[in-house]
Structures are given as structure tokens and as C-alpha cells.
Design a protein around this motif. Structure first.
Motif, PDB file in Angstrom:
ATOM      1  N   ALA A 101     102.205 103.175  91.086  1.00 43.64           N
ATOM      2  CA  ALA A 101     103.342 103.015  91.996  1.00 43.64           C
ATOM      3  C   ALA A 101     104.417 104.035  91.637  1.00 43.64           C
ATOM      4  CB  ALA A 101     103.909 101.602  91.884  1.00 43.64           C
ATOM      5  N   HIS A 102     105.381 104.169  92.547  1.00 43.05           N
ATOM      6  CA  HIS A 102     106.523 105.035  92.264  1.00 43.05           C
ATOM      7  C   HIS A 102     107.321 104.413  91.126  1.00 43.05           C
ATOM      8  CE1 HIS A 102     110.349 107.147  92.813  1.00 43.05           C
ATOM      9  NE2 HIS A 102     109.597 108.110  93.327  1.00 43.05           N
ATOM     10  N   ILE A 103     107.946 105.227  90.302  1.00 45.27           N
ATOM     11  CA  ILE A 103     108.641 104.725  89.115  1.00 45.27           C
ATOM     12  C   ILE A 103     109.811 103.815  89.469  1.00 45.27           C
ATOM     13  CG2 ILE A 103     110.242 106.648  88.826  1.00 45.27           C
ATOM     14  CD1 ILE A 103     109.436 106.399  85.740  1.00 45.27           C
ATOM     15  N   LYS A 106     110.572  98.589  92.731  1.00 43.39           N
ATOM     16  CA  LYS A 106     110.954  97.303  92.127  1.00 43.39           C
ATOM     17  C   LYS A 106     109.929  96.210  92.424  1.00 43.39           C
ATOM     18  CE  LYS A 106     114.856  98.969  90.679  1.00 43.39           C
ATOM     19  NZ  LYS A 106     114.735  99.815  89.557  1.00 43.39           N
ATOM     20  N   ALA A 107     109.225  96.321  93.541  1.00 43.01           N
ATOM     21  CA  ALA A 107     108.262  95.284  93.920  1.00 43.01           C
ATOM     22  C   ALA A 107     107.092  95.195  92.940  1.00 43.01           C
ATOM     23  CB  ALA A 107     107.747  95.551  95.334  1.00 43.01           C
ATOM     24  N   HIS A 108     106.760  96.282  92.278  1.00 44.29           N
ATOM     25  CA  HIS A 108     105.604  96.288  91.379  1.00 44.29           C
ATOM     26  C   HIS A 108     105.987  96.530  89.925  1.00 44.29           C
ATOM     27  CE1 HIS A 108     103.962  97.198  95.376  1.00 44.29           C
ATOM     28  NE2 HIS A 108     103.032  96.365  94.984  1.00 44.29           N
ATOM     29  N   SER A 109     107.282  96.473  89.620  1.00 43.18           N
ATOM     30  CA  SER A 109     107.712  96.740  88.238  1.00 43.18           C
ATOM     31  C   SER A 109     107.189  95.680  87.268  1.00 43.18           C
ATOM     32  CB  SER A 109     109.235  96.836  88.158  1.00 43.18           C
ATOM     33  OG  SER A 109     109.822  95.601  88.534  1.00 43.18           O
ATOM     34  N   GLY A 110     106.983  94.471  87.734  1.00 48.97           N
ATOM     35  CA  GLY A 110     106.450  93.411  86.882  1.00 48.97           C
ATOM     36  C   GLY A 110     105.033  93.691  86.408  1.00 48.97           C
ATOM     37  N   ALA A 111     104.283  94.456  87.199  1.00 46.71           N
ATOM     38  CA  ALA A 111     102.902  94.773  86.829  1.00 46.71           C
ATOM     39  C   ALA A 111     102.844  95.705  85.624  1.00 46.71           C
ATOM     40  CB  ALA A 111     102.179  95.409  88.012  1.00 46.71           C
ATOM     41  N   PHE A 112     103.949  96.384  85.348  1.00 46.59           N
ATOM     42  CA  PHE A 112     103.978  97.335  84.236  1.00 46.59           C
ATOM     43  C   PHE A 112     104.599  96.735  82.979  1.00 46.59           C
ATOM     44  CE2 PHE A 112     103.867  99.936  88.083  1.00 46.59           C
ATOM     45  CZ  PHE A 112     102.741 100.682  87.822  1.00 46.59           C
ATOM     46  N   GLN A 113     104.885  95.458  83.005  1.00 47.40           N
ATOM     47  CA  GLN A 113     105.425  94.783  81.826  1.00 47.40           C
ATOM     48  C   GLN A 113     104.302  94.521  80.831  1.00 47.40           C
ATOM     49  OE1 GLN A 113     108.675  94.352  81.457  1.00 47.40           O
ATOM     50  NE2 GLN A 113     108.993  95.228  83.485  1.00 47.40           N
ATOM     51  N   GLY A 114     104.647  94.418  79.583  1.00 52.01           N
ATOM     52  CA  GLY A 114     103.666  94.088  78.555  1.00 52.01           C
ATOM     53  C   GLY A 114     102.796  95.253  78.125  1.00 52.01           C
TER      54      GLY A 114
END
Length: 169
Positions: A101-103, A106-114
Motif C-alpha cells: 500500500a501507499h505509505i 491509513k486504511a491499511h496501516s494496521g496491516a503493517f503493525q507488528g
């Protein structure tokens, strides 16, 4: 399947940290050289030569560019130091990308957690062409930041499924 080959160079923008590294390295090399000449009777000039060579080598590592190569579903990222030395940093199959996703998405920022590791192979300045993707690299969840142009992005999108690709083309 058609073999697709795309290549792109992204120049890393110098930062304040890079300037501090340069200045610190030059000052340290000067100090060590002066001390070596003052106290190193016979070996002083050899020590100075070694220090100058070491400082030159380390200074050349500060200036770098990244080359993205996309060939038939594989993405290779190389770093080029001082436009003369190349080192492979990452080589993956695009199908192994879990999500992209684009940096600023915000809609997919949770997928990059952890994530356990973050690797930045971009210019260092977040912009409209800065993207992020998640892979499992060497058994660690790794977040990779890249800056593909539109042609490179379309080539990657041609391999990824819509379920994992969250970019506007």
C-alpha cells in the motif's frame, strides 16, 4: 507468461545525520593521523595512510542509490555506493508480498503493525511515489519501503492479486 523487465534507480537524499557522519569521520581521521605522526616514530606514516584509506572508504558508503530490478515476477533491490560498488540487499518473488500500500494509506496501516524489521530502500523522503510492503523475509515479518515509478508499480501490480495490492494506478 510474458517476461517483463523493468529497472529503476532511486537516489538516497542526504540527511543531517549523513553530514554529521562526514564531519565526525573527517575530524576523527585528522586526530588519529596527528597523533600517529606525533607518537608513531617509524609506523606513523603507515598508520596515517591506513586511516586516510579507511576514512575514504567509509565516506564512500554514505552516498548511495537504490536500483530496483523487476524480472518475470522477481524484485531485486541493490544498493549502489558512491556510483561504483553494488551490493544486493533484497531479492524476493513478488508473489511473496503479503500486502502492499501507499505509505500514507491509513486504511491499511494496521496491516503493517507488528513488524520485526523495517528496511528503507527509498530516497528517504516520503512522497507520492513512496510505497510499503510486507514480506516474511528470513523468518521475520519485514516491512520494506520503496519508491517505484509508475512503470515499476504497474509491473508489480501485474503480478500481485487485488487482495494484496492496495495502490491506485
Amino acid at each position: 507468461m510474458n517476461d517483463v523487465f523493468k529497472e529503476q534507480i532511486v537516489k538516497r537524499q542526504p540527511t543531517a545525520t549523513d553530514a554529521l557522519k562526514r564531519v565526525g569521520l573527517i575530524i576523527a581521521a585528522l586526530l588519529v593521523s596527528i597523533i600517529a605522526l606525533m607518537f608513531g616514530n617509524f609506523f606513523g606514516p603507515f598508520i596515517v595512510a591506513g586511516v586516510v584509506f579507511g576514512a575514504w572508504f567509509l565516506l564512500s558508503l554514505i552516498k548511495r542509490e537504490y536500483e530496483y530490478s523487476f524480472t518475470a515476477g522477481e524484485l531485486d533491490i541493490d544498493v549502489i555506493y558512491n556510483r561504483s560498488r553494488r551490493k544486493r540487499k533484497l531479492s524476493i518473488r513478488v508473489n511473496d508480498i503479503e500486502i502492499m500500500a501507499h505509505i500514507d494509506d491509513k486504511a491499511h496501516s494496521g496491516a503493517f503493525q507488528g513488524t520485526q524489521i523495517t528496511k528503507d530502500y527509498s530516497s528517504g523522503v516520503s512522497g507520492p511515489d513512496t510505497y510499503i510492503f510486507m514480506i516474511n523475509h528470513e523468518n521475520k515479518r519485514t516491512k520494506v519501503i520503496i519508491e517505484p515509478n509508475e512503470v515499476m508499480l504497474k509491473a508489480i501490480a501485474g503480478v500481485l492479486t487485488r487482495r494484496r495490492l492496495h495502490v491506485k494506478l
